[in-house]
Design a protein around this motif. Structure first.
Motif, PDB file in Angstrom:
ATOM      1  N   SER A 140      41.814  36.902  43.678  1.00  0.00           N
ATOM      2  CA  SER A 140      41.590  38.002  44.606  1.00  0.00           C
ATOM      3  C   SER A 140      42.049  37.706  46.028  1.00  0.00           C
ATOM      4  O   SER A 140      41.954  38.592  46.894  1.00  0.00           O
ATOM      5  N   LEU A 174      46.319  38.965  44.411  1.00  0.00           N
ATOM      6  CA  LEU A 174      46.346  39.772  45.639  1.00  0.00           C
ATOM      7  C   LEU A 174      46.879  38.887  46.762  1.00  0.00           C
ATOM      8  O   LEU A 174      46.246  37.903  47.156  1.00  0.00           O
ATOM      9  N   PHE A 209      49.611  42.388  44.054  1.00  0.00           N
ATOM     10  CA  PHE A 209      49.338  43.445  45.023  1.00  0.00           C
ATOM     11  C   PHE A 209      49.310  42.819  46.416  1.00  0.00           C
ATOM     12  O   PHE A 209      49.320  41.597  46.554  1.00  0.00           O
ATOM     13  N   SER A 262      47.892  43.062  50.747  1.00  0.00           N
ATOM     14  CA  SER A 262      47.076  43.614  51.824  1.00  0.00           C
ATOM     15  C   SER A 262      47.829  43.406  53.133  1.00  0.00           C
ATOM     16  O   SER A 262      48.733  42.570  53.208  1.00  0.00           O
ATOM     17  N   PHE A 313      39.066  47.133  44.584  1.00  0.00           N
ATOM     18  CA  PHE A 313      40.473  47.443  44.907  1.00  0.00           C
ATOM     19  C   PHE A 313      40.975  48.472  43.900  1.00  0.00           C
ATOM     20  O   PHE A 313      41.782  48.172  43.019  1.00  0.00           O
ATOM     21  N   ALA A 333      44.579  48.994  42.736  1.00  0.00           N
ATOM     22  CA  ALA A 333      45.197  47.962  41.883  1.00  0.00           C
ATOM     23  C   ALA A 333      45.065  48.300  40.406  1.00  0.00           C
ATOM     24  O   ALA A 333      45.715  47.684  39.575  1.00  0.00           O
TER      25      ALA A 333
END
Length: 258
Positions: free
Chosen positions: A5, A37, A60, A62, A254, A257
C-alpha cells in the motif's frame, strides 16, 4: 491478494536489475505481490509516479508533497487537484507533519497539510499521511479539515495506541511497515496486536526500512511477504487471512484502485 500500500518505485535501487524497473516489478509479482501503490513526495516526481502507474496495470499512484520537502515552491490547491485528475491517481499524499526531523518550518508544514486535505476533499480521494512526533497537531488538523467519509491512512505508523485509536475513530486506517519486525519495536508491536483487522494495511515504504531478515539491504516490494507473515503472527491469524483482509481494506479505502 497481497498489496503493497506504500512504496516508492521511482526511488528503488535497481543495480541488481541492471537499472530495469520492469525486472523489479516482476520480482515483486513473483513474490506474490499483486498490487502496488507508488507514492508521490514532491512536485518534481509527480510525473514520474504517474508514468510508472501508467506502465503497469498492477501499479497505482498518489500525488503530494512530503512534509520534509523544503526549498521548493509550495504546491497550490489547484496544482494538486489538477495532478489528481489523472486516472492512474487514487490518493493525495504523502503529506502530513514531521516534527522529529524538522521543527523550524512548522507553520509551513501545517499549511501544506491543510492544502492537501482540502485537495483530497475536493477530489473525493483518500489522503496518505506521514506523521512523526506531531500527534496533537496531526489529529487536530484531521478533525478540522479532513473529509472523514473519504478518510485516508496513517502510513508507516510508529506512534502510540492512543493516536491510532483517535485516527480510527475519525475513519482512518493504519498501515504497518517493516519497522514492526525491528528489534527495538516492542511498543509498535503492542499497538499492532490491538489493531482491529478492518483498519489495517501493510506496506514496504521501499526503498526504505527493509524488514527482518533483509535489514541492511535496500527495500523492495518483493519483501512485503515478510511483513505480512510477521504481522499475521502478531495478530494470531493465518498469513492468508491477513493478506485477504488487508486487501479488502485497501480496495475499500482506495476505491479507484478497484
Amino acid at each position: 491478494m497481497l498489496i503493497d500500500s506504500h512504496c516508492h518505485l521511482d526511488r528503488l535501487k535497481l543495480d541488481q536489475y541492471d537499472g530495469d524497473l520492469d525486472r523489479a516489478v516482476q520480482a515483486a509479482r513473483d513474490a506474490g505481490v499483486e498490487r502496488m501503490l507508488c507514492i508521490g513526495i514532491d512536485m518534481d516526481n509527480a510525473g514520474a509516479v504517474v508514468d510508472i502507474a501508467s506502465r503497469y496495470d498492477d501499479v497505482f499512484a498518489s500525488v503530494g508533497v512530503h512534509p520534509l520537502e523544503k526549498d521548493k515552491p509550495e504546491p497550490s490547491l489547484e496544482q494538486l487537484v489538477h495532478l489528481a485528475s489523472d486516472n492512474h491517481v487514487v490518493a493525495i499524499g504523502e503529506t502530513g507533519l514531521d516534527y522529529y526531523y524538522s521543527k523550524d518550518n512548522i507553520p509551513t508544514q501545517q499549511q501544506r497539510f491543510i492544502t492537501h486535505l482540502e485537495a483530497a476533499r475536493q477530489c473525493s480521494l483518500p489522503v496518505i499521511i506521514h506523521t512523526r512526533d506531531a500527534r496533537e497537531d496531526t489529529l487536530a488538523l484531521l478533525d478540522e479539515h479532513a473529509d472523514q467519509e473519504c478518510s485516508g491512512v496513517l502510513h508507516c505508523f510508529t506512534e502510540s495506541w492512543d493516536m491510532a485509536k483517535a485516527a480510527m475513530d475519525m475513519n482512518f486506517y493504519i498501515s504497518v511497515s517493516g519497522i514492526v519486525t525491528f528489534r527495538n519495536a516492542d511498543a509498535l508491536r503492542d499497538v499492532v496486536r490491538k489493531m482491529p483487522m478492518d483498519r489495517l494495511l501493510i506496506e514496504t515504504d521501499s526503498p526504505y526500512l527493509a524488514p527482518v531478515p533483509h535489514r541492511g539491504k535496500s527495500n523492495e516490494p518483493k519483501y512485503l511477504p515478510d511483513v505480512a507473515r510477521f504481522v499475521a503472527s502478531l495478530k494470531g491469524v493465518s498469513e492468508e487471512t491477513l493478506i485477504q483482509k488487508t486487501a479488502e481494506n485497501f480496495f475499500k479505502l482506495f476505491s479507484l484502485a478497484s
